[in-house]
Design an enzyme around this catalytic site. Structure first.
Site, mmCIF file in Angstrom:
data_model
loop_
_atom_site.group_PDB
_atom_site.id
_atom_site.type_symbol
_atom_site.label_atom_id
_atom_site.label_comp_id
_atom_site.label_asym_id
_atom_site.label_seq_id
_atom_site.Cartn_x
_atom_site.Cartn_y
_atom_site.Cartn_z
ATOM 1 N N TYR A 33 -11.161 -15.035 -26.737
ATOM 2 C CA TYR A 33 -11.945 -14.772 -27.952
ATOM 3 C C TYR A 33 -13.361 -14.318 -27.581
ATOM 4 O O TYR A 33 -14.284 -15.124 -27.514
ATOM 5 C CB TYR A 33 -12.043 -16.040 -28.809
ATOM 6 C CG TYR A 33 -10.712 -16.531 -29.324
ATOM 7 C CD1 TYR A 33 -10.030 -15.826 -30.311
ATOM 8 C CD2 TYR A 33 -10.148 -17.705 -28.842
ATOM 9 C CE1 TYR A 33 -8.809 -16.268 -30.791
ATOM 10 C CE2 TYR A 33 -8.926 -18.161 -29.317
ATOM 11 C CZ TYR A 33 -8.265 -17.441 -30.287
ATOM 12 O OH TYR A 33 -7.065 -17.878 -30.761
ATOM 13 N N TRP A 37 -17.189 -16.080 -33.794
ATOM 14 C CA TRP A 37 -16.316 -16.491 -34.893
ATOM 15 C C TRP A 37 -17.102 -17.417 -35.821
ATOM 16 O O TRP A 37 -17.772 -18.350 -35.366
ATOM 17 C CB TRP A 37 -15.082 -17.236 -34.353
ATOM 18 C CG TRP A 37 -13.869 -16.357 -34.258
ATOM 19 C CD1 TRP A 37 -12.829 -16.299 -35.145
ATOM 20 C CD2 TRP A 37 -13.550 -15.405 -33.237
ATOM 21 N NE1 TRP A 37 -11.907 -15.367 -34.746
ATOM 22 C CE2 TRP A 37 -12.324 -14.801 -33.584
ATOM 23 C CE3 TRP A 37 -14.193 -14.989 -32.080
ATOM 24 C CZ2 TRP A 37 -11.719 -13.818 -32.802
ATOM 25 C CZ3 TRP A 37 -13.603 -14.004 -31.300
ATOM 26 C CH2 TRP A 37 -12.379 -13.435 -31.659
ATOM 27 N N ASN A 38 -16.986 -17.154 -37.113
ATOM 28 C CA ASN A 38 -17.795 -17.830 -38.127
ATOM 29 C C ASN A 38 -17.710 -19.361 -38.070
ATOM 30 O O ASN A 38 -18.707 -20.032 -37.770
ATOM 31 C CB ASN A 38 -17.359 -17.261 -39.487
ATOM 32 C CG ASN A 38 -18.057 -17.858 -40.672
ATOM 33 O OD1 ASN A 38 -18.483 -18.995 -40.644
ATOM 34 N ND2 ASN A 38 -18.161 -17.088 -41.746
ATOM 35 N N TRP A 39 -16.530 -19.913 -38.357
ATOM 36 C CA TRP A 39 -16.533 -21.387 -38.448
ATOM 37 C C TRP A 39 -16.666 -22.039 -37.081
ATOM 38 O O TRP A 39 -17.254 -23.113 -36.957
ATOM 39 C CB TRP A 39 -15.413 -21.925 -39.344
ATOM 40 C CG TRP A 39 -13.993 -22.016 -38.844
ATOM 41 C CD1 TRP A 39 -13.333 -21.134 -38.054
ATOM 42 C CD2 TRP A 39 -13.062 -23.075 -39.184
ATOM 43 N NE1 TRP A 39 -12.032 -21.556 -37.876
ATOM 44 C CE2 TRP A 39 -11.831 -22.729 -38.552
ATOM 45 C CE3 TRP A 39 -13.115 -24.242 -39.936
ATOM 46 C CZ2 TRP A 39 -10.694 -23.525 -38.675
ATOM 47 C CZ3 TRP A 39 -11.980 -25.040 -40.048
ATOM 48 C CH2 TRP A 39 -10.797 -24.686 -39.422
ATOM 49 N N ASP A 40 -16.198 -21.372 -36.022
ATOM 50 C CA ASP A 40 -16.464 -21.883 -34.663
ATOM 51 C C ASP A 40 -17.970 -22.039 -34.456
ATOM 52 O O ASP A 40 -18.453 -23.073 -33.971
ATOM 53 C CB ASP A 40 -15.943 -20.914 -33.592
ATOM 54 C CG ASP A 40 -14.427 -20.771 -33.567
ATOM 55 O OD1 ASP A 40 -13.875 -20.321 -34.581
ATOM 56 O OD2 ASP A 40 -13.816 -21.108 -32.540
ATOM 57 N N TYR A 85 -9.297 -8.489 -26.848
ATOM 58 C CA TYR A 85 -8.870 -9.071 -28.118
ATOM 59 C C TYR A 85 -8.311 -8.019 -29.063
ATOM 60 O O TYR A 85 -8.832 -6.912 -29.160
ATOM 61 C CB TYR A 85 -10.059 -9.772 -28.792
ATOM 62 C CG TYR A 85 -9.687 -10.469 -30.066
ATOM 63 C CD1 TYR A 85 -9.062 -11.713 -30.049
ATOM 64 C CD2 TYR A 85 -9.936 -9.866 -31.304
ATOM 65 C CE1 TYR A 85 -8.701 -12.349 -31.231
ATOM 66 C CE2 TYR A 85 -9.576 -10.505 -32.492
ATOM 67 C CZ TYR A 85 -8.958 -11.740 -32.436
ATOM 68 O OH TYR A 85 -8.603 -12.362 -33.605
ATOM 69 N N ASP A 167 -4.124 -20.293 -38.894
ATOM 70 C CA ASP A 167 -3.354 -19.053 -38.977
ATOM 71 C C ASP A 167 -1.864 -19.190 -39.303
ATOM 72 O O ASP A 167 -1.360 -18.536 -40.194
ATOM 73 C CB ASP A 167 -3.475 -18.280 -37.653
ATOM 74 C CG ASP A 167 -4.926 -18.158 -37.172
ATOM 75 O OD1 ASP A 167 -5.815 -18.803 -37.740
ATOM 76 O OD2 ASP A 167 -5.152 -17.395 -36.220
ATOM 77 N N ARG A 200 1.627 -19.810 -29.252
ATOM 78 C CA ARG A 200 0.947 -18.862 -30.148
ATOM 79 C C ARG A 200 1.879 -18.469 -31.305
ATOM 80 O O ARG A 200 3.077 -18.706 -31.247
ATOM 81 C CB ARG A 200 0.538 -17.598 -29.370
ATOM 82 C CG ARG A 200 -0.398 -17.818 -28.210
ATOM 83 C CD ARG A 200 -1.821 -18.087 -28.616
ATOM 84 N NE ARG A 200 -2.375 -17.077 -29.513
ATOM 85 C CZ ARG A 200 -3.611 -17.119 -30.005
ATOM 86 N NH1 ARG A 200 -4.418 -18.118 -29.688
ATOM 87 N NH2 ARG A 200 -4.040 -16.196 -30.820
ATOM 88 N N TYR A 353 0.323 -24.152 -31.801
ATOM 89 C CA TYR A 353 -0.863 -23.755 -32.579
ATOM 90 C C TYR A 353 -1.099 -24.669 -33.794
ATOM 91 O O TYR A 353 -1.378 -25.830 -33.623
ATOM 92 C CB TYR A 353 -0.640 -22.289 -32.964
ATOM 93 C CG TYR A 353 -1.865 -21.407 -32.897
ATOM 94 C CD1 TYR A 353 -2.797 -21.510 -31.901
ATOM 95 C CD2 TYR A 353 -2.045 -20.429 -33.867
ATOM 96 C CE1 TYR A 353 -3.892 -20.661 -31.870
ATOM 97 C CE2 TYR A 353 -3.130 -19.564 -33.836
ATOM 98 C CZ TYR A 353 -4.051 -19.693 -32.841
ATOM 99 O OH TYR A 353 -5.119 -18.848 -32.814
ATOM 100 N N GLU A 397 -8.274 -25.814 -26.272
ATOM 101 C CA GLU A 397 -8.365 -25.266 -27.626
ATOM 102 C C GLU A 397 -7.720 -26.226 -28.626
ATOM 103 O O GLU A 397 -8.245 -26.475 -29.702
ATOM 104 C CB GLU A 397 -7.654 -23.904 -27.643
ATOM 105 C CG GLU A 397 -7.769 -23.150 -28.950
ATOM 106 C CD GLU A 397 -7.114 -21.765 -28.872
ATOM 107 O OE1 GLU A 397 -6.439 -21.471 -27.864
ATOM 108 O OE2 GLU A 397 -7.286 -20.989 -29.827
#
Ligand code: GLC
Length: 422
Positions: A33, A37-40, A85, A167, A200, A353, A397
């Site tokens: 990545y 990334w927004n919420w990260d 990515y 996701d 994934r 995931y 992760e």
């Protein structure tokens, strides 16, 4: 919180944030990545704030600089090119510099800003920052209401599974199955060359994910048209709960930085969202569930998002007791709480995931919620298990809820940040 002096993992967590720092924004992890990334970034900023406040403010500042004119804060900001990515900026085709995705993300931003503000070692600098940012946050919250709840039902819609941050959650299976698999874009997945494909999403999920991106790009990412053409439209309990929490945080900030009219407007949205979230309660399952706005039916899936109304302090005392019992029951079946899907349920997969594995950021929100809603002992248990899991397995992760083993990418920023917060 860990003992900063004696716990060696604290130093490792800080090192990971420093190593993933790309000059003002923190990549979720190297290679897999490579952007912001927004919420990260919101969780990561709260982690940075435990040892470098200036750097924490900078993280959120870069996010806000990419806010769209209509108020949306996008899910990905492509600060620098990378081949690691897919889908990259060309697939979204959003005409901005730096380019961004066209989708949004769970709105943790206001909660992170309030936390930085309230814990600031330099309150004057924090006040200056807020004076500049409060209006931007207001515009963002108005965007959620206008763009994602256009009919005023008291629940905001997410139009892509990626917007929920979860996701391939089993909660999206039926809604996603209605999305066609044909794509205009040629799919060149990069994730499965970095991580074992068994951890994934499946290829077919990816075709549907990209079909949605193609379709929204086709209407120029205009908020009203995107909503109108969306073949996937769900009221995600996670996103709605996080937004409700954010509205409470915005109201707290408005006491100092807003006007009487701002406070009345926010209070109005809180009342509507609270009523909406309450309707998502599933008494039989003992958990909140999401709602499919196209099928006009509740989604019968018990997932970790169903505990997040606790984070918004939106559960009644009976609901809190029931949620706590559900968490205890899940923990008996899978000793590393909180699994992302019901352990032993029909769609549970311990390593894939969002279909079973444990995510540290979700645990942090659930623990905060439990503690805030009167279940302090269970909240402390979730925190302690999260710390232990990370200390034993590393800063992965996500994690296997049955064994505690680390899965997916390594040296992950948000896992490091949460270690500094729990
Ligand atoms: C995955 C996760 C999402 C996260 C992103 C970056 O797409 O599902 O929640 O924001 O990776 O870490």
């Amino acid at each position: 919180m860990g003992d900063t002096e004696t716990d060696p993992c604290v130093a490792v967590a800080r090192d990971i944030l420093r190593a993933n720092d790309r000059g003002g924004y923190t990549v979720p992890t190297d290679r897999l990545y490579p952007f912001q990334w927004n919420w990260d970034s919101c969780f990561v900023a709260m982690g940075w704030a435990t040892f470098d406040e200036r750097r924490a403010w900078r993280e959120l500042g870069l996010l806000l600089e990419s806010q769209w004119d209509d108020g949306m804060v996008p899910s990905v900001i492509f600060h620098a090119p990378s081949d690691d990515y897919f889908p990259g900026p060309a697939v979204y085709a959003v005409p901005r510099t730096p380019p961004t995705s066209g989708t949004c993300n769970p709105p943790v931003l206001t909660t992170a800003v309030r936390r930085l503000h309230d814990t600031a070692g330099d309150p004057a600098a924090a006040a200056d920052q807020l004076a500049a940012w409060f209006p931007k946050l207001v515009v963002n919250h108005r965007w959620w209401r206008r763009a994602r709840d256009p009919h005023g039902i008291g629940l905001v819609a997410t139009l892509h599974p990626w917007e929920t941050g979860m996701d391939n959650s089993p909660a999206w299976d039926a809604a996603l199955a209605r999305v066609p698999t044909d794509t205009e874009t040629v799919i060149r997945r990069r994730d499965t060359s970095h991580v074992d494909p068994a951890m994934r999403p499946h290829a077919e999920d990816y075709q549907r994910f990209i079909h949605l991106v193609d379709r929204y790009r086709g209407v120029g990412w205009d908020a009203a048209r995107t909503y109108a053409v969306a073949p996937f439209r769900v009221a995600d309990v996670g996103t709605n709960a996080i937004l409700l929490r954010a509205e409470h945080d915005l109201l707290a900030l408005a006491e100092r930085y807003g006007s009487e009219a701002d406070r009345a407007e926010i209070a109005g949205r809180i009342a509507a969202l609270q009523a909406g979230v309450s309707r998502l309660w599933d008494a039989e399952r003992g958990i909140f569930t999401s709602y499919d706005l196209i099928a006009d039916a509740p989604i019968p899936a018990s997932t970790c998002a169903g505990f997040l109304p606790l984070f918004a302090h939106a559960a009644s005392p009976e609901q809190v007791a029931s949620l706590a019992e559900t968490i205890r029951e899940w923990s008996r079946r899978a000793p590393w709480p909180v699994a992302s899907a019901e352990p032993g349920g029909a769609s549970f997969e311990q390593r894939r995931y969002w279909r079973g594995p444990v995510w540290a950021v979700v645990n942090w929100m659930i623990a905060e919620g439990l503690i805030g809603q009167g279940e302090a002992e269970l909240g402390a248990m979730v925190r302690a298990r999260t710390r232990r899991m990370i200390a034993d397995a590393g800063f992965s992760e996500y994690f296997d809820p049955l064994t505690g083993a680390g899965l997916g990418g390594e040296r992950f920023s948000w896992t490091a940040a949460i270690y500094l917060l729990v």
